[in-house]
Scaffold this motif. Sequence first.
Motif, PDB file in Angstrom:
ATOM      1  N   ASP A 725      17.504 -70.076  19.795  1.00  0.00           N
ATOM      2  CA  ASP A 725      17.315 -69.775  21.214  1.00  0.00           C
ATOM      3  C   ASP A 725      16.171 -68.799  21.426  1.00  0.00           C
ATOM      4  N   GLY A 726      16.059 -67.833  20.504  1.00  0.00           N
ATOM      5  CA  GLY A 726      14.929 -66.915  20.596  1.00  0.00           C
ATOM      6  C   GLY A 726      13.604 -67.616  20.411  1.00  0.00           C
ATOM      7  N   VAL A 727      13.573 -68.621  19.539  1.00  0.00           N
ATOM      8  CA  VAL A 727      12.351 -69.403  19.329  1.00  0.00           C
ATOM      9  C   VAL A 727      11.954 -70.116  20.623  1.00  0.00           C
ATOM     10  N   VAL A 728      12.942 -70.713  21.306  1.00  0.00           N
ATOM     11  CA  VAL A 728      12.653 -71.389  22.577  1.00  0.00           C
ATOM     12  C   VAL A 728      12.098 -70.387  23.590  1.00  0.00           C
ATOM     13  N   MET A 729      12.688 -69.211  23.612  1.00  0.00           N
ATOM     14  CA  MET A 729      12.222 -68.192  24.555  1.00  0.00           C
ATOM     15  C   MET A 729      10.809 -67.724  24.211  1.00  0.00           C
ATOM     16  N   MET A 730      10.518 -67.571  22.909  1.00  0.00           N
ATOM     17  CA  MET A 730       9.180 -67.163  22.495  1.00  0.00           C
ATOM     18  C   MET A 730       8.135 -68.182  22.937  1.00  0.00           C
ATOM     19  N   TYR A 731       8.458 -69.465  22.782  1.00  0.00           N
ATOM     20  CA  TYR A 731       7.499 -70.489  23.208  1.00  0.00           C
ATOM     21  C   TYR A 731       7.218 -70.376  24.705  1.00  0.00           C
ATOM     22  N   ASN A 732       8.257 -70.097  25.469  1.00  0.00           N
ATOM     23  CA  ASN A 732       8.085 -69.997  26.907  1.00  0.00           C
ATOM     24  C   ASN A 732       7.304 -68.749  27.302  1.00  0.00           C
ATOM     25  N   LEU A 733       7.457 -67.659  26.537  1.00  0.00           N
ATOM     26  CA  LEU A 733       6.823 -66.401  26.904  1.00  0.00           C
ATOM     27  C   LEU A 733       5.304 -66.471  26.778  1.00  0.00           C
ATOM     28  N   SER A 734       4.806 -66.907  25.628  1.00  0.00           N
ATOM     29  CA  SER A 734       3.357 -66.820  25.433  1.00  0.00           C
ATOM     30  C   SER A 734       2.767 -67.870  24.507  1.00  0.00           C
ATOM     31  N   VAL A 735       3.591 -68.554  23.726  1.00  0.00           N
ATOM     32  CA  VAL A 735       3.037 -69.479  22.731  1.00  0.00           C
ATOM     33  C   VAL A 735       2.300 -70.630  23.391  1.00  0.00           C
ATOM     34  N   HIS A 736       2.892 -71.206  24.443  1.00  0.00           N
ATOM     35  CA  HIS A 736       2.248 -72.361  25.080  1.00  0.00           C
ATOM     36  C   HIS A 736       0.896 -71.986  25.675  1.00  0.00           C
ATOM     37  N   GLN A 737       0.825 -70.841  26.316  1.00  0.00           N
ATOM     38  CA  GLN A 737      -0.450 -70.416  26.887  1.00  0.00           C
ATOM     39  C   GLN A 737      -1.498 -70.210  25.800  1.00  0.00           C
ATOM     40  N   GLN A 738      -1.088 -69.632  24.667  1.00  0.00           N
ATOM     41  CA  GLN A 738      -2.044 -69.400  23.594  1.00  0.00           C
ATOM     42  C   GLN A 738      -2.521 -70.707  22.987  1.00  0.00           C
ATOM     43  N   LEU A 739      -1.655 -71.697  22.883  1.00  0.00           N
ATOM     44  CA  LEU A 739      -2.081 -73.002  22.389  1.00  0.00           C
ATOM     45  C   LEU A 739      -3.154 -73.596  23.296  1.00  0.00           C
TER      46      LEU A 739
END
Length: 1006
Positions: A725-739
């Motif tokens: 669940d933390g991984v899903v939250m991390m993706y939503n926080l900033s990972v997608h924008q950085q990609l």
Amino acid sequence: MSSKGGTALSRRSYRLASDMDKPKVTGIVNEKLLSDYLHHVFPASSKQGPASAAYRKTLMFQDLGAHLEKLLAEDNVTEDSRDQIEGCLGPSTVVLDHSSGFEGLLFVDDDLLGVIGHSNFSSIRATTCAYKGKWVYEVLISSQGLMQIGWCTLNCRFNQEEGVGDTPDSYAYDGNRVRKWNVTTTNYGKSWAAGDIVSCLIDLDEGTITFCLNGQSLGVAFSNIKAGPGIAYFPAISLSFKESVAFNFGSRPLRYPYYFYACYLPLQSPPTTDLINANRLLGYLKTVLSTSIDTQEEKLVERDSGTWQIQGDPTILVTLAHIFNHFAPLMCKVYLVEDVLMNFLLSILEGGGSVEEHPLIQQLLDLFWLLMEDHEVSECLKQLMMSLLRAYRFSPIIPDLGFQIHYLRLTTAILRHEKSRKYLITFDVLRSVVFFYIKTPLRVKEAGLEELIPTTWWPTRFDKEGKDERDTREETAEERLRRRAYERGCHRLKKRIEVVEELQVQILRLMLNNKDKGTGEASRYIFLNKFRKFLQENASNRGNPTVLCPPEYMVCFIHRLITAIRSYWDEGKRKSPGSISSEGTQRTHFSGKYYDLAAKANIIIDPAEIQASSMDDLDEDEETGAAQRPSGAVAMGGALARPSWLSSPTLGRANRFLSTAAVSLMTPRRPLAPPEKVKVRTLAVEQRTEEDIEGSHGNDGLLLGRPLEEPDQPITEKSLLEILDGVVMMYNLSVHQQLGKMVVVSDDVHEYAVALKDTEEKIARCPSRRLDILEELQKSQKVFAEKLNHLSRRLAWINATIYSKEKMLDVYWLLRVCLRTIEHSDSTGSLFAFMPEFYLNVAMNSYSALKNYFSPSNCMEELPGYEETLTQLAAILAKHFADLRIVGTDIKDSLMQALASYVCYPQSLRAVEKIPEDQRMAMMRNLLAPYEQRPWAQTNWILVRLWRGCGFGYRYTRLPHLLKTKPEDANLPSLQSDQLEWSLSFFINILLFLSAMCIRQRNFHI
């Protein structure tokens, strides 16, 4: 410390032998053998001259303390050697002047060496100045933004617009704009990047200032600087908002110490006496490790120190206790840890082989915990880990990534020691995240990519829209050779990066170890507590910026975390065949009849409690909070019964995983019922076992609960669900924008390739008589080619670290997990109301990333189960874009935009056509419904795309501009104009109503 009588050691209650104990001790080895051993370990210094074994004094344990102190006192020098060197004024410990020497708003670290700008253009100087001689300090660049680093005098006055280098007596280097500053500015040096080290050198005898970048001199920047009586220069920096650096004035070993050979000295003198003593004591320790006592033959035997083990030999242990009596206090100092201890541990691993082949590090750590006080070994490990973090982060990139691999191997070896691992995990998770980051080189030459990828390649064929045409059949022989050579170079680079990534995964697996042999909390349990805090700080985006994880770090961290948890999941599957594998998580993770706290956290928290709480309340004691909570609560007119399986002591922290919009999604789904009694189970930390943490045999565990109404089904490592669940939250926080940000390099390659091809065509058409035009075109061609050579190598690095096939599979796995979570929540009914909205966001964004960011190097159509996944996502979008249970405006807009994008492409449009007919009919009814609290522009776009010939029963067989009969001439209803007319009429009626209300209100007041 032992006295000259040598009767006792105060550390760890180790006693030296007194005269009464002498026969007992010397009974282990005879006096001569013991004396020879001690003289061998602690030889006389060269000043005393060599003494033969026949004439030297017998050395026993009761004399060893005085003998060792005498040896350590021989080479002592004056501690503050800088006072003996004329030319520097200020405290012996050099730090940033946070009391009076700053301008603007800044965040300064606790050690007064790191700084973050928090205003427009903040400035700060050090506490020590130089007026004569040659001096140097280093700046570790943490962000590559606007900064001016250099020297200034006490008379310089800075403000929010003018900083170091903008006044007459200040001089600065700006690697962001690649310029030097002293009132005026000119080009100078190279561009810097995060992870670089800038060295600032000043020669007040010659009147020059020079800067170096990663140990390479950039040349003399300023000459004939003002010097003389009353003139002294302070290290200083000016930096813009959120830019950050760390200074090293000499409190740690300089990373590039060649300045000493050029007579440049650090502003803070090294601890010379302690350094000499630490190296001497380390030499004694090495001798102990490489020497064994043969009591049978009564002689000393040389041995391989790598195979040394603690075996309880009292002679060796007492000898080591004497060494650590002096060595332990020194290992609490950062300079000595980095210069002596870290280099010694690194030398152990230099022989190569796996980390498991070097057990000496484990034995040494056992020795540390045995012979050092707890506070000493804790401080030593803390400084050692921080030194490794700095060394890894600021190491230069070389083709084989040798420096990074070296530091990661040592980190892995240290974390393999259970007691040390549990202590080190208690550090801030952000600091450990540095180990999972692989920085992207901005300077290809310095990274050695020219040797690794000697041949570059870029697309040369484009369609009418300017997109790359990947038809290899039309390539020429030369193009094919270049492309294959480039692909081989990329493959070599990827293999070397995979070595680093494998070590990073090993570090995470050690942190997630749940089978520790020792007592107390498991490593995974400690990691989970820190991971929750890490997510809370980054989700709330409040407080000190130093705790926020940079997006580029988060991208690497999430991939390593996914690999680690999937490997543990699959290991559990092999051990328990009835458990769910990581692949099964994509399809039946949450339909596996278990609910994790993060994704389903709202269902176990009273809605009234949610509305009254805030992020500041999340750190309350878990067990106390669980005991004080009421057994039931009323949610929007309905009662939510709390079953006994929800009485876990960890529920007090579940709120950290929630977004505020998730609270607004709650709707009553259960009839009124009397609240169920709650059975609260609490355990002290020291009493918690693995079964208490994970749960087994009907025990719900401290991490997860199981609904009573659903059948039990074995699941592997239930605590991994919370990390997921933390991984899903991390993706939503900033990972997608950085990609999305990193795609700009691929776009630049495309733009320059198009420009180069256009220039080459112009050169071919240029008349031979226009030599001036031809010369300019050839210059442009050369510039474009050089830029493409650089970008193509940099793109190879980015594709290997961020957009590789393995990274694409990670994002795809995350997409499928989110889809199954949403499907199961929706099928359960009331559970959908408590699902955080970021699961919907991640489902939509991860699909967008797979489609737009990973191509053309990796194709989404090659993913396993690709069409089925598209259909799943299409069904979710079609069902929930008009779901009345979703009231958040942002998430509703996102769903509508995602559906509008979905019908624009052939593959995704076919997926929409594959969803069940009843869902398609429901979608059409929702699209044709009046526009109430939803955007009409996207709705019209979807309908037009469907009814103008793009989907369902009518599809183009040729390009639209080639059709003789246009879709609008096919007697199809012009729904777009009708709906637009209706929406405008409704809007005008609202305006008329508001106008009438205003007139009545005005008449009322009159």
